[in-house]
Design an enzyme around this catalytic site. Sequence first.
Site, PDB file in Angstrom:
ATOM      1  N   ASP A 162      38.979  47.068  45.845  1.00 47.18           N
ATOM      2  CA  ASP A 162      37.904  46.069  45.774  1.00 47.18           C
ATOM      3  C   ASP A 162      38.463  44.753  46.297  1.00 47.18           C
ATOM      4  O   ASP A 162      38.685  43.809  45.548  1.00 47.18           O
ATOM      5  CB  ASP A 162      37.421  45.942  44.328  1.00 47.18           C
ATOM      6  CG  ASP A 162      36.282  44.949  44.174  1.00 47.18           C
ATOM      7  OD1 ASP A 162      35.713  44.524  45.201  1.00 47.18           O
ATOM      8  OD2 ASP A 162      35.972  44.582  43.020  1.00 47.18           O
ATOM      9  N   SER A 163      38.688  44.700  47.591  1.00 50.46           N
ATOM     10  CA  SER A 163      39.361  43.553  48.200  1.00 50.46           C
ATOM     11  C   SER A 163      38.365  42.530  48.729  1.00 50.46           C
ATOM     12  O   SER A 163      37.175  42.825  48.913  1.00 50.46           O
ATOM     13  CB  SER A 163      40.248  44.025  49.355  1.00 50.46           C
ATOM     14  OG  SER A 163      39.441  44.627  50.357  1.00 50.46           O
ATOM     15  N   PRO A 169      44.619  36.033  51.027  1.00 48.12           N
ATOM     16  CA  PRO A 169      45.346  36.961  50.156  1.00 48.12           C
ATOM     17  C   PRO A 169      44.957  38.425  50.355  1.00 48.12           C
ATOM     18  O   PRO A 169      45.736  39.313  50.071  1.00 48.12           O
ATOM     19  CB  PRO A 169      44.966  36.485  48.746  1.00 48.12           C
ATOM     20  CG  PRO A 169      44.517  35.069  48.906  1.00 48.12           C
ATOM     21  CD  PRO A 169      43.901  34.987  50.269  1.00 48.12           C
TER      22      PRO A 169
END
Length: 287
Positions: A162-163, A169
Amino acid sequence: MTDIRDIPGWTVETLHDDHAQALRETALLYDSETEHQRLRVFRNPTFGRILTLDGVVQVTEGDEFIYHEMMTHVPVLAHGAAKRILIIGGGDGGMAREALRHKGVEHVTMVEIDAGVVEFSTTYMPAISDGAFDDPRLDLQIADGAEFVRRDLPGYDVIIVDSTDPIGPGEVLFTDTFYGQAHRLLNEGGILVTQNGVPFLQGQELTNTMRAFKALFADWTCYMATVPTYAGGPMAFGWGCKGQARATPLATLASRFKKADITPRYYTPEVHVAAFALPRYVLDLMP
């Protein structure tokens, strides 16, 4: 000429070079820099509270259920016996919430790089996690997901990435090295799913992930769902499986769904099967 980002009363997301979306902002509830990124939350009449990171919409109270349900219930019900789940990212708690709805899931590890996102979400958007952070089956790790998967760990049945988008980042979560390490941590029959953006506007992102999945998995593809605030068309979710779970018949999915005794707002076994039917322009992005 007035900059589109300066329209009074509106928050404008300019993630894409040639496309922007504007969301009415009726109240600003939070605006602060963490160690990693800028967090804002504001209220919108249609979507409720909206969280942005560095100006990009991450989650809204109004449509988050589509994204979270499709990234959890599709792999969990396709697998059929998932007991250990790893979530990379997911600081708002929505993914953990949906994974923990499955009574057969014994352990969920959630790895979030930014403690500020977790603290912020539980304070300002508690309905999204809905008590998930208090579930004893959840192990919250504040760590870099790319570093975490390099560890010597017990295997997982499902890994959900779940990026954020592949900037800042979140960029390291879209590399061949990361995917290879995630593949290593999957048990036999395990499933890896990833968020791969809106392929109409972010086609290269999907192509790159699928190229890595093709090298790692015998069963690889993507499936799709439409999330209104992820603008630009249907969203793609990468799928890689150490087995043949994608071929699970509809009748079997329906039986597992009934046994799970959950009440999603978007997911159904029929939607599950249909999500893997890809339009031509998406198939053309496959390596």
